[in-house]
Scaffold this active site. Structure first.
Site, PDB file in Angstrom:
ATOM      1  N   LYS A  48      -4.854   8.850  -3.747  1.00 36.87           N
ATOM      2  CA  LYS A  48      -4.301   7.445  -3.296  1.00 36.87           C
ATOM      3  C   LYS A  48      -5.069   7.140  -1.669  1.00 36.87           C
ATOM      4  O   LYS A  48      -5.289   6.018  -1.478  1.00 36.87           O
ATOM      5  CB  LYS A  48      -2.879   7.242  -3.230  1.00 36.87           C
ATOM      6  CG  LYS A  48      -2.375   7.203  -4.722  1.00 36.87           C
ATOM      7  CD  LYS A  48      -2.873   6.198  -5.563  1.00 36.87           C
ATOM      8  CE  LYS A  48      -2.408   6.418  -6.895  1.00 36.87           C
ATOM      9  NZ  LYS A  48      -3.048   5.179  -7.779  1.00 36.87           N
TER      10      LYS A  48
ATOM     11  N   TYR B 161      -2.524  14.301  -5.957  1.00 39.43           N
ATOM     12  CA  TYR B 161      -2.314  13.058  -6.423  1.00 39.43           C
ATOM     13  C   TYR B 161      -2.224  11.920  -5.197  1.00 39.43           C
ATOM     14  O   TYR B 161      -2.857  11.032  -5.177  1.00 39.43           O
ATOM     15  CB  TYR B 161      -1.102  12.890  -7.179  1.00 39.43           C
ATOM     16  CG  TYR B 161      -0.559  11.488  -7.403  1.00 39.43           C
ATOM     17  CD1 TYR B 161      -0.971  10.494  -8.052  1.00 39.43           C
ATOM     18  CD2 TYR B 161       0.543  11.011  -6.616  1.00 39.43           C
ATOM     19  CE1 TYR B 161      -0.900   9.270  -8.271  1.00 39.43           C
ATOM     20  CE2 TYR B 161       1.044   9.621  -6.652  1.00 39.43           C
ATOM     21  CZ  TYR B 161       0.472   8.858  -7.654  1.00 39.43           C
ATOM     22  OH  TYR B 161       0.819   7.518  -7.777  1.00 39.43           O
TER      23      TYR B 161
ATOM     24  N   LYS C 109      -0.952  10.281 -12.558  1.00 41.93           N
ATOM     25  CA  LYS C 109       0.220  10.160 -11.556  1.00 41.93           C
ATOM     26  C   LYS C 109       1.153  11.204 -11.329  1.00 41.93           C
ATOM     27  O   LYS C 109       2.214  11.058 -10.562  1.00 41.93           O
ATOM     28  CB  LYS C 109       0.955   8.608 -11.718  1.00 41.93           C
ATOM     29  CG  LYS C 109       1.584   8.703 -12.898  1.00 41.93           C
ATOM     30  CD  LYS C 109       2.580   7.644 -13.107  1.00 41.93           C
ATOM     31  CE  LYS C 109       3.654   7.562 -14.322  1.00 41.93           C
ATOM     32  NZ  LYS C 109       4.450   6.574 -14.352  1.00 41.93           N
TER      33      LYS C 109
ATOM     34  N   ASN D  21      -2.071   8.175 -20.944  1.00 44.02           N
ATOM     35  CA  ASN D  21      -0.512   8.220 -20.756  1.00 44.02           C
ATOM     36  C   ASN D  21       0.167   6.855 -20.980  1.00 44.02           C
ATOM     37  O   ASN D  21       1.166   6.459 -20.337  1.00 44.02           O
ATOM     38  CB  ASN D  21      -0.433   8.553 -19.383  1.00 44.02           C
ATOM     39  CG  ASN D  21       0.966   8.844 -18.940  1.00 44.02           C
ATOM     40  OD1 ASN D  21       1.727   9.764 -19.756  1.00 44.02           O
ATOM     41  ND2 ASN D  21       1.495   8.600 -17.696  1.00 44.02           N
TER      42      ASN D  21
ATOM     43  N   SER E 261       0.360   4.097  -2.934  1.00 48.33           N
ATOM     44  CA  SER E 261       1.898   4.797  -3.045  1.00 48.33           C
ATOM     45  C   SER E 261       2.390   5.003  -1.817  1.00 48.33           C
ATOM     46  O   SER E 261       1.517   5.395  -0.773  1.00 48.33           O
ATOM     47  CB  SER E 261       1.701   6.042  -3.760  1.00 48.33           C
ATOM     48  OG  SER E 261       3.056   6.687  -3.805  1.00 48.33           O
TER      49      SER E 261
ATOM     50  N   ASN F 121       9.931   3.372  -5.106  1.00 46.17           N
ATOM     51  CA  ASN F 121      10.200   4.064  -6.270  1.00 46.17           C
ATOM     52  C   ASN F 121      10.521   3.145  -7.170  1.00 46.17           C
ATOM     53  O   ASN F 121      11.589   2.681  -7.563  1.00 46.17           O
ATOM     54  CB  ASN F 121      11.285   5.138  -5.862  1.00 46.17           C
ATOM     55  CG  ASN F 121      10.978   6.241  -5.107  1.00 46.17           C
ATOM     56  OD1 ASN F 121      10.490   6.021  -4.016  1.00 46.17           O
ATOM     57  ND2 ASN F 121      11.142   7.368  -5.619  1.00 46.17           N
TER      58      ASN F 121
HETATM   59  P1  NAD Z   1       1.320   4.912 -16.113  1.00 44.92           P
HETATM   60  O1  NAD Z   1       0.714   6.382 -16.170  1.00 44.92           O
HETATM   61  O2  NAD Z   1       2.261   4.531 -17.041  1.00 44.92           O
HETATM   62  O3  NAD Z   1       0.018   3.840 -16.191  1.00 44.92           O
HETATM   63  C1  NAD Z   1      -1.330   4.214 -15.856  1.00 44.92           C
HETATM   64  C2  NAD Z   1      -2.109   3.757 -16.868  1.00 44.92           C
HETATM   65  O4  NAD Z   1      -3.595   4.311 -16.734  1.00 44.92           O
HETATM   66  C3  NAD Z   1      -1.780   4.612 -18.315  1.00 44.92           C
HETATM   67  O5  NAD Z   1      -1.548   3.504 -19.382  1.00 44.92           O
HETATM   68  C4  NAD Z   1      -3.044   5.460 -18.562  1.00 44.92           C
HETATM   69  O6  NAD Z   1      -3.419   5.744 -19.887  1.00 44.92           O
HETATM   70  C5  NAD Z   1      -3.990   4.685 -17.780  1.00 44.92           C
HETATM   71  N1  NAD Z   1      -5.398   5.511 -17.372  1.00 44.92           N
HETATM   72  C6  NAD Z   1      -5.216   6.514 -16.564  1.00 44.92           C
HETATM   73  N2  NAD Z   1      -6.613   6.937 -16.259  1.00 44.92           N
HETATM   74  C7  NAD Z   1      -7.347   5.985 -16.869  1.00 44.92           C
HETATM   75  C8  NAD Z   1      -8.740   5.897 -16.998  1.00 44.92           C
HETATM   76  N3  NAD Z   1      -9.770   6.712 -16.432  1.00 44.92           N
HETATM   77  N4  NAD Z   1      -9.333   5.025 -17.721  1.00 44.92           N
HETATM   78  C9  NAD Z   1      -8.323   3.999 -18.289  1.00 44.92           C
HETATM   79  N5  NAD Z   1      -7.088   4.028 -18.249  1.00 44.92           N
HETATM   80  C10 NAD Z   1      -6.521   5.329 -17.532  1.00 44.92           C
HETATM   81  O7  NAD Z   1       1.633   4.982 -14.508  1.00 44.92           O
HETATM   82  P2  NAD Z   1       2.537   3.772 -13.807  1.00 44.92           P
HETATM   83  O8  NAD Z   1       3.711   4.302 -13.384  1.00 44.92           O
HETATM   84  O9  NAD Z   1       2.357   2.457 -14.654  1.00 44.92           O
HETATM   85  O10 NAD Z   1       1.544   3.719 -12.383  1.00 44.92           O
HETATM   86  C11 NAD Z   1       0.588   2.829 -12.347  1.00 44.92           C
HETATM   87  C12 NAD Z   1      -0.311   2.835 -11.029  1.00 44.92           C
HETATM   88  O11 NAD Z   1       0.613   2.925 -10.090  1.00 44.92           O
HETATM   89  C13 NAD Z   1      -0.964   4.452 -11.151  1.00 44.92           C
HETATM   90  O12 NAD Z   1      -2.087   4.186 -10.519  1.00 44.92           O
HETATM   91  C14 NAD Z   1       0.142   5.087 -10.092  1.00 44.92           C
HETATM   92  O13 NAD Z   1      -0.257   6.183  -9.587  1.00 44.92           O
HETATM   93  C15 NAD Z   1       0.682   3.893  -9.258  1.00 44.92           C
HETATM   94  N6  NAD Z   1       1.889   4.331  -8.803  1.00 44.92           N
HETATM   95  C16 NAD Z   1       2.912   4.593  -9.378  1.00 44.92           C
HETATM   96  C17 NAD Z   1       4.227   4.923  -9.173  1.00 44.92           C
HETATM   97  C18 NAD Z   1       5.387   5.384  -9.866  1.00 44.92           C
HETATM   98  O14 NAD Z   1       6.248   5.902  -9.536  1.00 44.92           O
HETATM   99  N7  NAD Z   1       5.342   4.876 -11.149  1.00 44.92           N
HETATM  100  C19 NAD Z   1       4.424   4.830  -7.558  1.00 44.92           C
HETATM  101  C20 NAD Z   1       3.383   4.686  -6.985  1.00 44.92           C
HETATM  102  C21 NAD Z   1       2.128   4.337  -7.397  1.00 44.92           C
HETATM  103  N1  UDP Z   2      15.560  14.089  -7.835  1.00 39.46           N
HETATM  104  C1  UDP Z   2      16.624  15.188  -8.184  1.00 39.46           C
HETATM  105  N2  UDP Z   2      16.491  15.635  -9.519  1.00 39.46           N
HETATM  106  C2  UDP Z   2      15.527  15.294 -10.245  1.00 39.46           C
HETATM  107  C3  UDP Z   2      14.599  14.243 -10.010  1.00 39.46           C
HETATM  108  C4  UDP Z   2      14.476  13.744  -8.560  1.00 39.46           C
HETATM  109  O1  UDP Z   2      17.440  15.294  -7.536  1.00 39.46           O
HETATM  110  O2  UDP Z   2      15.223  15.755 -11.377  1.00 39.46           O
HETATM  111  C5  UDP Z   2      15.533  13.594  -6.603  1.00 39.46           C
HETATM  112  C6  UDP Z   2      14.360  13.999  -5.448  1.00 39.46           C
HETATM  113  O3  UDP Z   2      14.778  15.187  -4.832  1.00 39.46           O
HETATM  114  C7  UDP Z   2      14.379  12.637  -4.649  1.00 39.46           C
HETATM  115  C8  UDP Z   2      14.888  11.482  -5.441  1.00 39.46           C
HETATM  116  O4  UDP Z   2      15.609  12.279  -6.815  1.00 39.46           O
HETATM  117  O5  UDP Z   2      15.390  12.843  -3.680  1.00 39.46           O
HETATM  118  C9  UDP Z   2      13.606  10.834  -6.343  1.00 39.46           C
HETATM  119  O6  UDP Z   2      12.844  11.628  -6.724  1.00 39.46           O
HETATM  120  P1  UDP Z   2      11.516  11.211  -7.681  1.00 39.46           P
HETATM  121  O7  UDP Z   2      10.836  12.390  -8.090  1.00 39.46           O
HETATM  122  O8  UDP Z   2      12.129  10.176  -8.609  1.00 39.46           O
HETATM  123  O9  UDP Z   2      10.752  10.246  -6.650  1.00 39.46           O
HETATM  124  P2  UDP Z   2      10.043  10.870  -5.299  1.00 39.46           P
HETATM  125  O10 UDP Z   2      10.329  12.111  -4.656  1.00 39.46           O
HETATM  126  O11 UDP Z   2       8.415  10.833  -5.578  1.00 39.46           O
HETATM  127  O12 UDP Z   2      10.236   9.641  -4.218  1.00 39.46           O
END
Ligand code: NAD
Ligand code: UDP
Length: 338
Positions: free
Chosen positions: A153, A149, A84, A35, A124, A179
């Site tokens: 976590k 998902y 994710k 990704n 998360s 977020n």
């Molecule tokens: P992202 O997808 O941009 O980054 C994840 C990375 O992990 C990617 O580069 C992907 O290629 C790599 N990857 C996945 N599976 C792998 C594997 N088996 N081996 C090696 N590489 C692998 O996501 P992000 O937004 O940067 O999120 C990073 C972490 O934080 C994730 O674990 C995600 O679940 C967690 N997280 C993200 C959010 C968010 O909103 N972005 C919120 C809470 C937690």
């Molecule tokens: N949301 C929305 N339209 C979209 C995507 C998200 O109204 O196309 C709203 C969703 O209902 C939530 C907030 O925006 O209230 C954040 O959503 P997101 O998916 O970014 O994060 P999460 O729900 O995982 O906290």
């Protein structure tokens, strides 16, 4: 310190690599690019003027991980690697459980064998489930998740807690992100979702850049000030800085801590749309639609523990988040692809 970032080419990982390098640490990345793209790592090097050792490998591949640990000495690991997308996890639960749990288990086993016992994990706020009250504190009971998902976590948190119980040499920091939005202020690195984004800010920027017609607002009948969903949006650069503090903290003690990384302030969907329009001078057409299944009305952090334990707090404003998200999207309408 020499830090291994798994998934370091991703959205949060790439910003954290910048923060680690700027703080004077050495960084090695392992990513299978499921990704993300190598270009993100190249741009981190360009931004910081420092080089990164990059391994293209799957964290579930034990031999590959052994080789990485044979060739390097790491002081700590930040385990970002994981799939994710919430909706996709409902469609492909086995793929999510296999990838996320197996990668965490493999990374920990290989770490343990090489005597590297400090890990910071990307958890998360989703593990809190449907909250009875906000703000969310780390000691609140997690009632369970609403999708595979989230369960990955939750389970990885339990695995790491069990590891600490079994071996007092481990130092674990479980970071519960709220977020993350925004991008590096250079506009060179940012979030690069595949296909139509599920999350609010990338959807808004795709509407603003003209690739999507309008935003669907998922419900305006919640018990919130304007009826739309409220979340704790945190600038990814603040979040990245939090990881540097977490690594420093992991060096000073053993055991396990759960720590929220959020601002403590909730904004509604319409707050985000209005602020985005104001700071960027660009219209974001939207349509109010039905609620999205599984969404909660309001979710925001109590950020006190991060301030006390990590000596970290978020500093950037919602205006910064909207400005920086847009700069990234405008300068890179197709993400890292030319
Ligand atoms: P992202 O997808 O941009 O980054 C994840 C990375 O992990 C990617 O580069 C992907 O290629 C790599 N990857 C996945 N599976 C792998 C594997 N088996 N081996 C090696 N590489 C692998 O996501 P992000 O937004 O940067 O999120 C990073 C972490 O934080 C994730 O674990 C995600 O679940 C967690 N997280 C993200 C959010 C968010 O909103 N972005 C919120 C809470 C937690
Ligand atoms: N949301 C929305 N339209 C979209 C995507 C998200 O109204 O196309 C709203 C969703 O209902 C939530 C907030 O925006 O209230 C954040 O959503 P997101 O998916 O970014 O994060 P999460 O729900 O995982 O906290």
């Amino acid at each position: 310190m020499h830090i291994l970032t798994t998934g370091g080419a991703g959205f949060i990982g790439s910003h954290t690599c910048v923060a680690l390098l700027e703080a004077g640490h050495s960084v090695t990345v392992v990513d299978n690019f499921v990704n993300s793209q190598k270009e993100a790592v190249r741009r981190v090097e360009e931004l910081t003027g420092k080089s990164i050792k990059l391994y293209e490998a799957d964290c579930c591949d034990r031999d590959a991980m052994e080789k990485i640990f044979d060739e390097n000495h790491f002081d700590a690991v930040i385990h970002f690697a994981g799939l994710k997308a919430v909706g996709e996890s409902v469609q492909q639960p086995l793929r999510y459980y296999r990838n996320n749990i197996d990668s965490a288990l493999t990374v920990c086993e290989v770490m343990g064998r090489h005597g590297c016992k400090r890990i910071v994990f990307s958890s998360s706020a989703t593990v809190y489930g449907v909250p009875d009250e906000v703000p969310l504190r780390e000691d609140m009971f997690c009632k369970g998740c609403t999708n595979p998902y989230g369960w990955t976590k939750y389970m990885i948190e339990k695995i790491l807690m069990g590891l600490c119980d079994s071996d007092p040499e481990w130092s674990v920091v479980l970071l519960r992100y709220f977020n993350p939005i925004g991008a590096h202020e250079s506009g060179r690195i940012g979030e690069n979702p595949n296909g139509i984004p599920n999350n609010l800010m990338p959807f808004i920027t795709k509407v603003a850049v003209g690739q999507l017609d309008h935003l669907n607002v998922f419900g305006n009948d919640y018990d919130t000030p304007d009826g739309t969903g409220v979340r704790d949006y945190i600038h990814v650069v603040d979040l990245a800085r939090g990881h540097v503090h977490a690594c420093d903290y992991a060096m000073t003690r053993t055991g396990c801590d759960i720590i929220n990384l959020g601002t403590g302030v909730g904004y509604s969907v319409l707050d985000i749309v209005n602020t985005f329009e104001k700071v960027n001078g660009i219209k974001v057409p939207y349509v109010i639609g039905p609620r999205r299944a599984g969404d909660v009305a309001a979710c925001y952090a109590d950020p006190k523990k991060a301030a006390e334990v990590l000596h970290w707090k978020a500093e950037k404003s919602l205006e910064d988040m909207c400005r920086d998200s847009w700069r990234w999207q405008k300068n890179n309408p197709n993400g890292y692809s030319a």
